[in-house]
Design a protein around this motif. Structure first.
Motif, mmCIF file in Angstrom:
data_model
loop_
_atom_site.group_PDB
_atom_site.id
_atom_site.type_symbol
_atom_site.label_atom_id
_atom_site.label_comp_id
_atom_site.label_asym_id
_atom_site.label_seq_id
_atom_site.Cartn_x
_atom_site.Cartn_y
_atom_site.Cartn_z
ATOM 1 N N THR A 138 -6.244 2.713 -2.541
ATOM 2 C CA THR A 138 -5.129 3.587 -2.895
ATOM 3 C C THR A 138 -4.908 3.598 -4.403
ATOM 4 O O THR A 138 -4.617 4.639 -4.998
ATOM 5 C CB THR A 138 -3.854 3.123 -2.176
ATOM 6 N N THR A 197 -5.570 -1.321 0.042
ATOM 7 C CA THR A 197 -4.575 -1.182 -1.025
ATOM 8 C C THR A 197 -5.253 -0.884 -2.356
ATOM 9 O O THR A 197 -4.788 -0.034 -3.130
ATOM 10 C CB THR A 197 -3.750 -2.474 -1.131
ATOM 11 N N GLU A 209 0.831 -1.202 0.000
ATOM 12 C CA GLU A 209 0.000 0.000 0.000
ATOM 13 C C GLU A 209 0.866 1.252 0.000
ATOM 14 O O GLU A 209 0.555 2.246 -0.673
ATOM 15 C CB GLU A 209 -0.915 -0.008 1.220
#
Length: 485
Positions: free
Chosen positions: A299, A296, A202
């Motif tokens: 993002t 993740t 991430e």
């Protein structure tokens, strides 16, 4: 590792700085408890400051003196400074309150500190089995020989058949307590390591997002160049080994069948009597994996949102620029509308631009050098018959164009055999070839390569009849020509 590499890590690694910090025990304990233990990736600043206040008060009371005199908010700000790099301070979408998240450096430092205490039981059998399994996967997963692959499959099937036979005979081997504890220890270490890896993946995607925002803010070139650069960087991470491994793992977790199987296995393992010191987080570790994977993915989605926002803003700026230009033209026209028309004179170089492409230029072709013989022939030279020079055939294109024009007086199109039927060939093959090269503003010539025609004629001066097969030739009346009929 080389000495220089270790020295660079000692100076620049945030995890190393954390281990050398004055209050490293408090930082490791608090951040590990607040973030890594609960697998949290976002805590509001007020909530985190409240938790740290309680911890600081407990430490000061236990020490009997004010060891940490500053407020909790000041410590959090220090830990989030770039010089420290232990916390990430950010504003989530739709929130005006800052939030904090632990960096991968904290995860690495906490994991290393947890590995320092001596353990009463250190299992090695499970790790040896993992090594053998990985070696088999590498060796036979890359084997291209079908016989070798079949031999390995037969061996594994024989082992399974032998185990089935032992179970049917009543010989059921049970894993002893040591083996159970060994494998559970390896399970917890691997599961926690996966969570730490998710945080680092991430962070890598977040670094790409930050670089993208910086590039968009400072970009001075065209949109196409920016898109090529951004999409190239995005594909570089997605197509990298880390990106492909992450997406394969995430797709594996999204399978409902795999989730059910994983939950049942975890429940069954934690009910074993030998696992008396089980890790409480292991019961829901698959939910933590899903949550970390979703964060993740979120993002990654920020990259697309940032790119779309840039394009929307850029289009808005371009539209505004066009409107400004139009208003300036209108204002200039209003200022000049009272001036006489003959006051405006404009010179242009040409009515249309002249385009000369480099590839349209002909290549250089060396000419044939003629060899001239300037010697004067002697009196005894043999005379040459030059009558062949006056026997050349000349075909008059005008006569052929007139024949086509007469054939098109009553028809919109006519084919070459019809024209020849009305006016037979007088000069043979040369006249036929000339028909194929005719050009005239009153008609157009169309060649249909998919169909063939046959034309016949008699050789000039009498002789045999000749035939030729050629593509279909059609003469059509040009646009604007009126039918004479």
């Amino acid at each position: 590792m080389e000495i220089d590499e270790i020295e660079t890590l000692r100076r620049n690694s945030a995890a190393w700085r954390l281990l050398r910090a004055d209050h490293a025990p408090l930082i490791l304990y608090f951040l590990g408890k607040a973030f890594t233990e609960q697998n949290l990736r976002s805590i509001a600043a007020s909530e985190l400051a409240g938790q740290l206040d309680d911890e600081l008060a407990a430490v000061n009371e236990q020490a009997g003196e004010i060891v940490f005199p500053r407020p909790a908010k000041a410590y959090l700000e220090d830990w989030a400074r770039p010089e420290a790099g232990w916390l990430r301070k950010f504003y989530p979408p739709g929130s005006d309150e800052p939030h904090f998240d632990a960096t991968p450096a904290v995860e690495k430092a906490v994991t290393w500190v947890r590995s320092l205490p001596s353990r009463s039981f250190v299992g090695t059998e499970s790790r040896l089995n993992i090594v053998f399994d990985l070696l088999r996967q590498l060796a036979f997963g890359t084997e291209t020989d079908p016989d070798a692959r079949l031999e390995e499959l037969y061996r594994r099937r024989a082992e399974i058949d032998a185990e089935i036979g032992r179970v049917l005979a009543g010989d059921i081997p049970i894993m002893d307590t040591a083996a159970q504890r060994d494998r559970y220890q390896q399970l917890t270490a691997t599961a926690r390591g996966l969570l730490a890896d998710f945080r680092e993946v991430e962070a890598n995607f977040r670094t790409l997002d930050r670089d993208l925002r910086e590039k968009v803010a400072l970009w001075q070139g065209t949109k196409g160049a920016l898109l090529d650069d951004v999409l190239g960087s995005r594909n570089a991470i997605t197509d990298s080994d880390q990106g492909r491994s992450f997406h394969a793992f995430y797709d594996f977790l999204l399978s409902a069948q795999r989730q059910t199987e994983l939950a049942d296995l975890l429940k069954q393992v934690h009910e074993l009597p030998a696992i008396d010191d089980h890790d409480p987080r292991m019961r829901r570790i698959h939910h933590d994996w899903l949550d970390a994977g979703e964060r993740t993915q979120a993002t990654v989605r920020l990259l697309s949102e940032q790119l779309r926002k840039f394009l929307d803003d850029h289009v808005w700026l371009e539209n505004r620029r066009v409107m400004d230009v139009l208003r300036s033209i209108e204002a200039q026209a209003l200022r000049l509308r009272d001036r006489p028309a003959d006051a405006f004179v404009m010179d242009i170089d040409a009515a249309a631009p002249t385009i000369a492409l480099a590839l349209e230029r002909p290549l250089y072709r060396p000419g044939n050098r003629a060899v001239l013989d300037s010697s004067v022939p002697g009196e005894d030279e043999v005379e040459v018959d030059v009558s062949a020079l006056f026997e050349q055939v000349y075909v008059d294109p005008g006569r052929l164009r007139a024949a086509v024009t007469r054939a098109l007086q009553h028809e919109t199109h006519v084919e070459l055999p019809d024209v020849i039927a009305q006016q037979p060939l007088e000069q043979g093959l040369a006249e036929l070839v000339t028909y194929l090269t005719l050009t005239d503003p009153t008609f157009d010539t169309i060649l249909d390569e998919n169909q063939r025609q046959q034309v016949s004629w008699v050789n000039p001066g009498g002789g045999s009849r000749r035939r030729a097969r050629l593509p279909r030739v059609i003469f059509t009346r040009a646009a604007g020509q009126v039918n004479a009929a």
